[in-house]
Design an enzyme around this catalytic site. Structure first.
Site, mmCIF file in Angstrom:
data_model
loop_
_atom_site.group_PDB
_atom_site.id
_atom_site.type_symbol
_atom_site.label_atom_id
_atom_site.label_comp_id
_atom_site.label_asym_id
_atom_site.label_seq_id
_atom_site.Cartn_x
_atom_site.Cartn_y
_atom_site.Cartn_z
ATOM 1 N N GLY A 1 0.869 -1.174 0.000
ATOM 2 C CA GLY A 1 0.000 0.000 0.000
ATOM 3 C C GLY A 1 0.904 1.221 0.000
ATOM 4 O O GLY A 1 1.800 1.322 0.851
ATOM 5 N N ALA A 2 0.670 2.136 -0.937
ATOM 6 C CA ALA A 2 1.648 3.210 -1.166
ATOM 7 C C ALA A 2 2.028 4.008 0.095
ATOM 8 O O ALA A 2 3.218 4.172 0.366
ATOM 9 C CB ALA A 2 1.128 4.131 -2.272
ATOM 10 N N GLN B 1 -5.791 -8.610 -2.536
ATOM 11 C CA GLN B 1 -5.750 -7.689 -1.386
ATOM 12 C C GLN B 1 -7.158 -7.286 -0.940
ATOM 13 O O GLN B 1 -7.368 -6.955 0.223
ATOM 14 C CB GLN B 1 -4.950 -6.432 -1.722
ATOM 15 C CG GLN B 1 -3.459 -6.646 -1.919
ATOM 16 C CD GLN B 1 -3.117 -6.815 -3.371
ATOM 17 O OE1 GLN B 1 -3.875 -7.405 -4.137
ATOM 18 N NE2 GLN B 1 -1.970 -6.312 -3.777
ATOM 19 N N ARG C 1 9.872 -1.109 -4.773
ATOM 20 C CA ARG C 1 8.565 -1.043 -5.451
ATOM 21 C C ARG C 1 8.575 0.236 -6.304
ATOM 22 O O ARG C 1 8.599 1.338 -5.760
ATOM 23 C CB ARG C 1 7.397 -0.958 -4.444
ATOM 24 C CG ARG C 1 7.207 -2.102 -3.470
ATOM 25 C CD ARG C 1 6.675 -3.408 -4.049
ATOM 26 N NE ARG C 1 5.471 -3.339 -4.833
ATOM 27 C CZ ARG C 1 4.224 -3.428 -4.370
ATOM 28 N NH1 ARG C 1 4.014 -3.559 -3.080
ATOM 29 N NH2 ARG C 1 3.182 -3.384 -5.193
ATOM 30 N N ASN D 1 -3.128 2.998 -10.044
ATOM 31 C CA ASN D 1 -3.649 2.262 -8.874
ATOM 32 C C ASN D 1 -3.677 0.776 -9.234
ATOM 33 O O ASN D 1 -3.400 0.394 -10.380
ATOM 34 C CB ASN D 1 -5.044 2.780 -8.483
ATOM 35 C CG ASN D 1 -5.473 2.296 -7.114
ATOM 36 O OD1 ASN D 1 -4.726 2.452 -6.138
ATOM 37 N ND2 ASN D 1 -6.649 1.703 -7.006
ATOM 38 N N ASP E 1 -1.646 4.978 -6.114
ATOM 39 C CA ASP E 1 -0.229 4.732 -5.832
ATOM 40 C C ASP E 1 0.645 5.871 -6.342
ATOM 41 O O ASP E 1 1.692 6.154 -5.780
ATOM 42 C CB ASP E 1 0.180 3.396 -6.447
ATOM 43 C CG ASP E 1 -0.520 2.266 -5.725
ATOM 44 O OD1 ASP E 1 0.010 1.779 -4.717
ATOM 45 O OD2 ASP E 1 -1.655 1.919 -6.118
HETATM 46 O O1 MRU Z 1 0.578 -3.702 -4.666
HETATM 47 P P1 MRU Z 1 0.029 -3.046 -3.448
HETATM 48 O O2 MRU Z 1 -0.849 -3.914 -2.611
HETATM 49 O O3 MRU Z 1 1.096 -2.313 -2.661
HETATM 50 O O4 MRU Z 1 -0.899 -1.957 -4.119
HETATM 51 C C1 MRU Z 1 -1.192 -0.783 -3.586
HETATM 52 C C2 MRU Z 1 -2.599 -0.760 -3.238
HETATM 53 O O5 MRU Z 1 -2.995 -1.298 -2.238
HETATM 54 C C3 MRU Z 1 -3.573 -0.122 -4.073
HETATM 55 O O6 MRU Z 1 -3.216 0.146 -5.337
HETATM 56 C C4 MRU Z 1 -4.232 0.995 -3.342
HETATM 57 O O7 MRU Z 1 -5.456 1.201 -3.902
HETATM 58 C C5 MRU Z 1 -3.434 2.254 -3.271
HETATM 59 S S1 MRU Z 1 -2.452 2.397 -1.823
HETATM 60 C C6 MRU Z 1 -3.540 3.162 -0.673
#
Ligand code: MRU
Length: 352
Positions: A52-53, A193, A91, A244, A234
């Protein structure tokens, strides 16, 4: 967020140790991991123990602070440069990581006590994220009417941030204020997720919800008369295009086609003002094994990972997509709700 009577942040720093809720074990097991050095924290980000970003941003800030702590006596310039690169490579899509690491690095290198300054800045980033998400919740909560049906994608809740969440913060605040609501949660393959994290969070918070398979989004929006869609982000480009979790774009297209408002909730630390449009956002492609295998709970052996499709099947696994600004009704930020026509000016002024 409270779990079994105790308040937790998703990721926190105690002394020089980073603590993280292991998101790869949820919803079956709630376990805290510890990381005592920056390389282990990088691994935790890469393997999505924390994801999650905004949560990745905080974890990256803590990793940078750990690296300052580990730097060799009498000149760690090269060590720190390499550490910063290593953290940033974990990431590539989420902007919060880059913004946080840059901030910690700049604060520490400008100080006579770099170790203390790095640690202080990292803690400040985490605290700011909590405040921003609370504000997002307050602004976004006002959009939610009593009895609302809300759709969300992936996990942009408590677990994706230091606390509260982005897309789910408005849900939590609306509930706190006594509104009734219902949340439709997309499974979000391949890592699920939505099913593993958002569903677990909502259950923990006693928010009524239904999971649905990713392909059912458009049908359910129409059939169940969804009032609004709220997703996280993200990275948001200067023109308002939003990267996202993969599958967001098709939900935005469906929402627009059906005349359903589609909101993006994110702190301004997710905005990359240097990025002119979504075309310039680096999209992470992850290993195809995420698509071809699954971890399941068995009675005999606990959590077990196995193939659901043959491992030699060719597969492509983009982690994110980009929703063009024209599909977005508004951006819920800690500074208020921004209309698409105002976004470019807002992004330039936000220092992202
Ligand atoms: O790959 P992840 O699980 O790190 O992805 C990020 C996210 O959970 C989503 O894209 C999210 O909607 C944005 S982060 C609040």
């Amino acid at each position: 967020m409270n779990y079994k009577g105790r308040h937790y942040r998703t990721v926190w720093l105690e002394g020089e140790t980073v603590h993280l809720i292991d998101q790869n074990l949820l919803p079956f097991e709630f376990r805290i991991r510890e990381s005592k050095d920056f390389v282990t924290t990088c691994e935790a980000i890469k393997r999505m123990t924390v994801r999650g970003a905004p949560a990745i941003g905080a974890a990256g800030a803590f990793a940078m602070a750990q690296a300052f702590n580990e730097m060799p006596q009498g000149g760690g310039e090269e060590f720190l440069k390499q550490a910063k690169e290593k953290i940033e490579q974990t990431r590539p899509t989420g902007q919060n990581l880059f913004a946080a690491v840059r901030r910690v690095f700049a604060a520490a290198t400008a100080s006579d006590s770099p170790r203390t300054a790095a640690c202080r800045e990292a803690l400040r980033i985490a605290d700011e994220d909590v405040l921003c998400c609370r504000k997002i919740g307050e602004f976004g909560g006002a959009l939610i009417k009593d009895g609302a049906r809300i759709m969300t994608h992936c996990n942009a809740g408590w677990l994706a941030c230091v606390d509260y969440g982005t897309a789910l913060a408005p849900v939590y605040i609306a509930r706190e204020s006594g509104k009734k609501l219902f949340v439709y949660v997309s499974e979000t393959r391949p890592r699920s997720q939505g099913a593993k994290l958002t569903a677990w969070e909502l259950k923990n918070e006693n928010v009524p919800f239904s999971l649905f398979a990713d392909g059912a989004g458009a049908y359910l929006m129409k059939k169940e008369k969804v009032d609004l869609v709220i997703v996280g982000a993200d990275r948001i480009a200067r023109n308002g295009d939003v990267a996202n979790k993969i599958g967001t774009f098709e939900k935005a297209i469906a929402a627009k086609g059906l005349g359903i408002p589609f909101f993006v909730a994110a702190p301004t630390s997710t905005i990359d003002a240097a990025c002119a449009s979504g075309d310039a956002i680096p999209i992470e492609y992850r290993d195809k094994s995420e698509l071809l295998s699954q971890t399941v709970l068995t009675e005999e052996h606990g959590l077990v990972t196995g193939q659901i499709y043959p491992e030699d099947f060719p597969a492509v696994n983009p982690g994110f997509d980009v929703t063009p600004a024209l599909y977005i009704t508004g951006y819920i930020t800690e500074r208020g709700i921004i209309a698409p026509k105002d976004f470019q000016g807002f992004a330039q002024g936000s220092g992202g």
